[in-house]
Design a protein around this motif. Structure first.
Motif, short mmCIF file in Angstrom:
data_model
loop_
_atom_site.label_atom_id
_atom_site.label_comp_id
_atom_site.label_asym_id
_atom_site.label_seq_id
_atom_site.Cartn_x
_atom_site.Cartn_y
_atom_site.Cartn_z
N GLU A 1 -43.55 -29.95 -17.51
CA GLU A 1 -42.08 -29.58 -16.82
C GLU A 1 -41.68 -30.36 -15.79
OE1 GLU A 1 -40.12 -26.31 -16.62
OE2 GLU A 1 -42.35 -25.78 -16.97
N ALA B 1 -39.64 -31.98 -19.31
CA ALA B 1 -38.74 -31.12 -19.78
C ALA B 1 -37.69 -31.29 -18.57
CB ALA B 1 -39.29 -28.92 -19.45
N VAL C 1 -34.36 -27.55 -24.40
CA VAL C 1 -36.09 -27.99 -24.84
C VAL C 1 -36.68 -26.78 -24.35
CG1 VAL C 1 -35.77 -28.93 -21.84
CG2 VAL C 1 -38.10 -29.47 -23.83
N VAL D 1 -40.44 -24.22 -23.29
CA VAL D 1 -41.95 -24.44 -22.64
C VAL D 1 -42.83 -23.81 -23.44
CG1 VAL D 1 -43.44 -25.67 -21.02
CG2 VAL D 1 -41.59 -26.48 -20.88
#
Length: 249
Positions: A168, A171, A181, A183
């Motif tokens: 995170e 990101a 982006v 995840v």
């Protein structure tokens, strides 16, 4: 003035080429459409306008085909068809001269001799219908968009929940640089990689515990395959640069 029409149309042609080439369209078919049987405006204006369009195309150096009588009732026009990756041609941009609306709205300007003159209006539609242009783009790239255009430009795939905070953080760094982006998660690594391939995500980064400890990402791209371990800041910089320059990773 014919020269004024030429210069203005040439600017529009240059703008059209710059925009379309950004999307990867560099092959065009050009039509010059002339006065139809039913039309408005004087012969002299039509002749000047048509010659102005011819002159602009000549200055641009583009070959063209004359579509006799194919113009709009209010003025001649240039139609541009783009050619996609498999050779199909799509009607796209139109540049039209309009004598009708300036007359209907009683528009005028004062020339160098301090006399009132009727202007000629230029209509330009670079994309045509925007929705249709999106459709052409998808067809042209078969959904395999360059990085700058891809809906998801990078996907981070955590190997284990232990690296979730690190992922995170990475990101957030990418988002701060304008990178789109996502995840991944909720599945086996192999399946996540396969899903990213099927969805044609340009850049995929696998993140394990050792990657987190070393501050790196295991990178693979659609263009070049496995690139190995790269430092996070380098990946972020290369992604941001590819997006900004419309280039490769």
């Amino acid at each position: 003035e014919k020269s004024v029409i030429e210069d203005e149309i040439l600017r529009v042609l240059n703008l059209t080429e710059r925009i379309l080439s950004n999307f990867g369209f560099n092959k065009y078919e050009i039509n010059l459409s002339t006065r139809p049987e039913k039309s408005v405006g004087e012969d002299e204006i039509w002749d000047k306008a048509t010659e102005g369009l011819r002159g602009a195309l000549g200055k641009k150096g583009w070959d063209y085909v004359v579509d006799e009588g194919g113009g709009a009732f209010y003025g001649p026009k240039i139609d541009l068809k783009i050619q996609d990756a498999i050779g199909r041609k799509w009607q796209c941009s139109t540049i039209q001269l309009d004598f009708n609306l300036p007359s209907r709205f009683d528009m005028s300007y004062v020339d160098n001799a301090s006399e009132k003159q009727r202007p000629i209006m230029i209509h330009r539609a670079i994309f045509g219908s925007l929705e249709r242009f999106f459709g052409i783009l998808v067809e042209n790239y078969a959904g395999d968009f360059p990085i700058w255009m891809a809906p998801t430009q990078c996907r981070l795939l955590p190997v284990t929940d232990a690296v979730a905070p690190y992922v995170e953080e990475v990101a957030d760094k990418m988002r701060a640089r304008g990178v789109r982006v996502e995840v991944g998660g909720g599945d086996r690594l192999g399946k996540m990689i396969r899903k990213a391939e099927l969805e044609k995500v340009p850049v995929v980064c696998v993140v394990g515990v050792r990657d987190m400890e070393s501050g790196v990402l295991s990178v693979r791209t659609r263009a070049d395959g496995e690139l190995g371990e790269l430092v996070v800041d380098e990946v972020v910089d290369r992604l941001a640069s590819a997006v900004e320059s419309k280039g490769a990773f």
